[in-house]
Design a protein around this motif. Structure first.
Motif, PDB file in Angstrom:
ATOM      1  N   ASP A 136       0.853  -1.191   0.000  1.00  0.00           N
ATOM      2  CA  ASP A 136       0.000   0.000   0.000  1.00  0.00           C
ATOM      3  C   ASP A 136       0.884   1.236   0.000  1.00  0.00           C
ATOM      4  OD1 ASP A 136      -1.890   1.934   0.236  1.00  0.00           O
ATOM      5  OD2 ASP A 136      -2.575   1.364   2.251  1.00  0.00           O
ATOM      6  N   SER A 173       0.110   4.228  -0.487  1.00  0.00           N
ATOM      7  CA  SER A 173      -0.528   5.457   0.000  1.00  0.00           C
ATOM      8  C   SER A 173      -0.166   5.745   1.450  1.00  0.00           C
ATOM      9  CB  SER A 173      -2.048   5.351  -0.134  1.00  0.00           C
ATOM     10  OG  SER A 173      -2.557   4.305   0.691  1.00  0.00           O
ATOM     11  N   GLU A 197       4.468   6.140  -5.544  1.00  0.00           N
ATOM     12  CA  GLU A 197       3.032   5.899  -5.712  1.00  0.00           C
ATOM     13  C   GLU A 197       2.536   6.503  -7.019  1.00  0.00           C
ATOM     14  OE1 GLU A 197      -1.158   6.686  -3.279  1.00  0.00           O
ATOM     15  OE2 GLU A 197       0.641   7.871  -2.838  1.00  0.00           O
ATOM     16  N   ALA A 198       2.975   7.739  -7.291  1.00  0.00           N
ATOM     17  CA  ALA A 198       2.555   8.380  -8.541  1.00  0.00           C
ATOM     18  C   ALA A 198       3.064   7.608  -9.755  1.00  0.00           C
ATOM     19  CB  ALA A 198       3.060   9.823  -8.580  1.00  0.00           C
ATOM     20  N   GLU A 230       1.012   4.496 -10.161  1.00  0.00           N
ATOM     21  CA  GLU A 230      -0.296   4.841 -10.696  1.00  0.00           C
ATOM     22  C   GLU A 230      -0.211   5.161 -12.183  1.00  0.00           C
ATOM     23  OE1 GLU A 230      -3.248   4.629  -9.360  1.00  0.00           O
ATOM     24  OE2 GLU A 230      -2.328   3.797  -7.540  1.00  0.00           O
ATOM     25  N   ARG A 231       0.856   5.871 -12.573  1.00  0.00           N
ATOM     26  CA  ARG A 231       1.037   6.157 -14.000  1.00  0.00           C
ATOM     27  C   ARG A 231       1.234   4.870 -14.789  1.00  0.00           C
ATOM     28  NH1 ARG A 231       4.291  10.448 -12.148  1.00  0.00           N
ATOM     29  NH2 ARG A 231       6.178   9.218 -12.616  1.00  0.00           N
ATOM     30  N   ARG A 274       0.152   1.883 -13.962  1.00  0.00           N
ATOM     31  CA  ARG A 274      -1.119   1.156 -14.030  1.00  0.00           C
ATOM     32  C   ARG A 274      -2.041   1.776 -15.090  1.00  0.00           C
ATOM     33  NH1 ARG A 274      -2.191   0.642  -7.494  1.00  0.00           N
ATOM     34  NH2 ARG A 274      -0.723  -1.083  -7.114  1.00  0.00           N
ATOM     35  N   ALA A 275      -2.103   3.120 -15.054  1.00  0.00           N
ATOM     36  CA  ALA A 275      -2.946   3.793 -16.050  1.00  0.00           C
ATOM     37  C   ALA A 275      -2.414   3.553 -17.467  1.00  0.00           C
ATOM     38  CB  ALA A 275      -3.011   5.293 -15.753  1.00  0.00           C
TER      39      ALA A 275
END
Length: 474
Positions: free
Chosen positions: A229, A231, A258-259, A262-263, A265-266
């Motif tokens: 996690d 976050s 984290e960013a 996330e990038r 994953r996107a």
């Protein structure tokens, strides 16, 4: 980790204790040496005063039996003539340097009434005078009233009123000196270990308290690793020391990680979505062709394959850029590069007009810079009504490439969003034209890795700014 933290505390405590021990030992030795020197100087002065007082009495004519001699326990005195016969001695003084003292008989010489080589040049004092030179000083034992002790001796020559030269010796007991030095030494030997224990204990406790936030950071990082996690954040101490800065940096790293995740994953989700359409279309056409060869849409299959090829190339380039691939350091004429690229675009939907294209040298990767120009022109042609214009100019230390079209332009609210990956302001139209929303994102990434910028101005004008090659500057 506990052992590691414990070892840090142990090393800190051991280091501090060692430093303090060395400092205290050095200071202790210095104190003892200074104290011994001062006590010896005091004993010398005491013995010198006594020997001069006795010598002065002799020089003034006082009979040897009437000399006012001090107590032999503290200041033993002996007077000898040049033949070594004892003329006077302190009460209860029994021996000096192991030689017995008997008044009126030769003492065998104490070794100080004869002139040594250094005193051969001295003139004997005249009758009724005392030697003006400093007394000779030495250490030696004596027995007083059956007790043997160490003394500091001062020796001085004097001449009585009858012209006889005698040697006067006066001693000062070193018992007080030895007792004082012994007391100080014992106090140091007892106090030093206690003080070192206090230093080690205080260092241990202070280090333990200082490292306590580190254990909090470690435990939280372990929990983050176990839970995946990103976050979560590590606790930040309220202090402003190195550990607080470490916690803040750790949280900044976690935020960046984290960013990035996330990038990624996107990116994977968008890439999967973009790949699904051409692959599904191509598969459908091939399945139809397999069952009904006469219905094969060969141009459509080729178009889907080319679209799929372009998308795969874009994804591969983005992956290399995200991995930190550095551009080559090749000198490139930006104006010549633009002329060359535009000359190859003869089958474009709309003409591309070449404006001013002067020679401006920059450093970078020719292939990547060509990709920027191609992506910008492709984007302009998708939205232009009738014409696309490309210009090159120099602005101080910057080389500027400008691509403009006569289309409706980009709304001001979307001028930054269009550089995000897989973003299409007109989704259906862009998809029909073969755009996946990666061209502008790739162009900006390449520009930034070349030390430049890419932005959109006044409508649909895209401006690329790159630093001029060093020796190409004015």
């Amino acid at each position: 980790m506990f052992r590691a933290v414990g070892s840090v505390r142990a090393r800190a405590a051991a280091g501090a204790t060692a430093v303090v021990a060395v400092a205290l030992i050095a200071v202790g030795i210095a104190v003892l040496l200074v104290l011994q020197k001062n006590l010896t100087a005091q004993a010398d002065l005491d013995a010198e005063i006594t020997v001069r007082e006795v010598a002065s009495e002799i020089a003034t004519g006082t009979a040897y039996r009437d000399l006012d001699l001090p107590d032999a326990d503290e200041n033993p005195v002996i007077v000898e003539d040049e033949q070594g016969r004892v003329l006077a001695a302190g009460e209860d003084l029994q021996s000096i340097d192991g030689r017995k003292i008997t008044i009126g008989t030769p003492n065998g010489g104490t070794g100080h009434h004869n002139h040594d080589e250094e005193s051969d040049d001295r003139e004997d004092p005249r009758p009724g005078e005392v030697d003006d030179d400093d007394p000779d000083l030495r250490d030696g034992p004596a027995v007083v009233d059956g007790t043997r002790a160490d003394y500091r001796w001062a020796c001085l020559e004097a001449t009585d009123t009858q012209g006889r030269t005698v040697n006067v010796m006066a001693g000062t007991s070193r018992a007080d000196e030895e007792e004082t030095i012994g007391s100080v030494r014992n106090a140091m030997l007892i106090g030093l270990p206690l003080l070192l224990l206090v230093v080690a204990g205080v260092t241990w406790l202070v280090t333990r308290r200082a490292l306590r936030p580190v254990e909090g950071i470690r435990s939280e990082m372990a929990a983050i690793t176990a839970s995946t996690d990103l976050s979560r954040r590590v606790p930040e101490p309220a202090s402003r020391d190195e550990i607080a800065r470490l916690a803040r940096t750790t949280n900044e790293t976690l935020a960046a990680l984290e960013a990035s995740v996330e990038r990624q994953r996107a990116f994977i989700a968008d890439a999967s979505h973009e790949l699904r359409s051409p692959i599904a279309s191509l598969r459908t056409q091939l399945e139809v062709a397999e069952a009904h060869p006469e219905l094969l849409d060969l141009p459509g299959a080729v178009e889907d394959t080319v679209r799929l090829q372009h998308l795969a190339a874009d994804l591969l380039l983005l992956a290399r850029l995200d991995a930190g691939e550095r551009p080559k350091d090749t000198r490139i004429d930006l104006g010549a590069l633009a002329r060359e690229e535009l000359s190859q675009r003869v089958a474009d939907r709309l003409p591309v007009r070449a404006g001013e294209l002067p020679s401006v040298e920059i450093s970078g990767s020719r292939g990547q810079l060509s990709r920027i120009l191609g992506n910008l022109v492709d984007n302009a042609q998708r939205h232009a009504r009738s014409q696309v214009t490309v210009d090159v100019r120099r602005d101080g230390r910057w080389a500027v490439l400008r691509v403009d079209d006569d289309g409706p332009g980009v709304p001001e609210a979307d001028r930054e969003r269009i550089f995000e990956r897989f973003v299409r302001l007109d989704d259906a139209r862009s998809r029909d034209d073969g755009g996946a929303g990666l061209g502008l994102a790739i162009a900006r990434d390449i520009a930034e890795r070349h030390g430049g910028t890419l932005a959109v101005h006044e409508g649909a004008a895209f401006e690329l700014r790159l630093p001029v090659a060093p020796d190409g500057q004015d």
